[in-house]
Design an enzyme around this catalytic site. Structure first.
Site, PDB file in Angstrom:
ATOM      1  N   HIS A  45       0.758  -1.074  -0.205  1.00  0.00           N
ATOM      2  CA  HIS A  45       0.105  -0.027   0.004  1.00  0.00           C
ATOM      3  C   HIS A  45       0.912   1.056   0.169  1.00  0.00           C
ATOM      4  CE1 HIS A  45      -4.057   2.169   0.732  1.00  0.00           C
ATOM      5  NE2 HIS A  45      -3.067   2.986   1.388  1.00  0.00           N
ATOM      6  N   CYS A  46       0.740   2.074  -0.928  1.00  0.00           N
ATOM      7  CA  CYS A  46       1.879   3.170  -1.106  1.00  0.00           C
ATOM      8  C   CYS A  46       0.889   4.506  -1.032  1.00  0.00           C
ATOM      9  CB  CYS A  46       2.291   3.289  -2.537  1.00  0.00           C
ATOM     10  SG  CYS A  46       3.199   4.988  -2.851  1.00  0.00           S
TER      11      CYS A  46
END
Ligand SMILES: [Zn+2]
Ligand SMILES: [Zn+2]
Length: 275
Positions: free
Chosen positions: A140-141
Site C-alpha cells: 500500500h503506497c
C-alpha cells in the site's frame, strides 16, 4: 450471480459460474481510499510536481533568456510531469484488484480472509488501509493513496518512471551548466540570493523525486520480471518477457507507456482458485 446455498458458513461458495459472493455488493464505480495520510501524501506529490515545473520556469528557464532552450526544455519537462500526474491519478482512482468482500467467515474456514471474508487466490493479501483483499498486492503506497495490485500496477510503474525521468531532466538542466562553469572557474556568485534559494529548493525536490521514484521503479521492475506466479497453472514457466506483458499488455505497443491505456483484460484477472 448464482444463488448461494443457505447452508454455506460464510465466505463464498463455488457455483457453476465460479465464485459467488455470499452477500454481493455493487462494485463502486470510482475507487477511492478514504485515508487521511494517503490523501495528504498524494496531494503533496501533486504539489511538489507542480511546483517543480513552476520553479523550473520561473527560476531557471525564463531567466536564461534563450527562447529555444526554454521552449524545448519547458515542453519536455511538462510532458513528463503531465504523464507522471496522469499515471498518478490512474493509480489512485483504479481499483487495484479488490476481491469481493463477504460475510465474516466461520472460524477455521480455509482460504477465507478472516477480516473481509474474501476468498483469496495465491498472491492476494488483505490491506488494512483499503480494508479489502487485493489481488497480487505488492504494497500500500500512501504517495498514491492506494494499494499497488494487479489492476493498477502498470499505472504505478509509469508514475514512478515519468517522475524519475522528469526529476532527472531537472537535475541535468541544473547541474550540467553549473559543473561546466565550475570546471572553467566561472562560477557566478552574483546571482540574487532569492533565486539561489528557489534553485536549491528545486534541486532538492528533483533529487528526492529522482531517488525515491527511481528506487520504486527499480523495485517494481525487479518484482515484475522475477515474479514466478505470473502464469497461473504453469509455475516455473514464466519468463521475464511474459511477466512484463502480463503487467503492461499482451503485445508491445505505444499503449505500454501510456497512462491513458489500460493493460487490458487478462486471463489472470478475477478469482483463480480456492485454496
Ligand atoms: Zn481481506
Ligand atoms: Zn491498500
Amino acid at each position: 450471480p448464482p444463488a448461494v446455498p443457505p447452508h454455506h458458513p460464510g465466505c463464498y461458495t463455488l457455483g457453476p459460474a465460479g465464485l459467488a459472493p455470499r452477500s454481493p455488493a455493487a462494485a463502486p464505480r470510482v475507487w477511492f481510499v478514504p485515508d487521511a495520510l494517503g490523501i495528504v501524501c498524494a496531494s503533496a506529490t501533486w504539489a511538489l510536481t507542480l511546483s517543480e515545473g513552476a520553479l523550473l520556469l520561473s527560476a531557471w528557464l525564463l531567466p536564461a533568456q534563450q527562447p529555444a532552450y526554454s521552449a524545448v526544455h519547458g515542453s519536455l519537462f511538462h510532458l513528463l510531469a503531465s504523464l507522471a500526474l496522469a499515471s498518478h491519478a490512474r493509480t489512485m482512482f483504479t481499483d487495484p484488484g479488490a476481491l469481493p468482500a463477504g460475510a465474516p467467515p466461520a472460524p477455521g474456514l480455509a482460504g477465507c480472509c478472516p477480516l473481509c471474508g474474501a476468498v483469496r487466490p495465491p498472491g492476494a493479501h488483505h490491506c488494512r488501509v483499503c480494508q479489502r483483499c487485493i489481488r497480487r498486492a505488492h504494497h500500500h503506497c500512501p504517495w498514491v493513496n492506494n494499494c499497488v495490485g494487479e489492476d493498477n500496477r502498470k499505472f504505478f510503474v509509469l508514475f514512478t518512471l515519468y517522475t524519475a525521468l522528469g526529476a532527472l531532466h531537472v537535475l541535468l538542466l541544473l547541474s550540467v551548466p553549473a559543473l561546466r562553469a565550475y570546471a572553467r572557474g566561472e562560477w557566478d556568485l552574483r546571482t540574487p540570493v532569492r533565486l539561489q534559494a528557489s534553485l536549491l529548493f528545486l534541486f532538492m525536490v528533483a533529487l528526492n523525486g529522482f531517488l525515491f521514484a527511481g528506487l520504486m521503479f527499480t523495485i517494481q521492475m525487479h518484482s515484475i520480471l522475477t515474479d514466478p506466479q505470473s502464469q497461473p497453472g504453469e509455475p516455473g514457466q514464466a519468463s521475464a518477457w511474459t511477466n512484463l506483458k502480463a503487467v503492461l499488455g499482451p503485445r508491445p505497443s505505444p499503449a505500454w507507456i501510456s497512462p491513458f491505456a489500460s493493460a487490458g483484460p487478462r486471463a489472470a484477472s478475477g478469482p483463480q482458485a480456492v485454496v
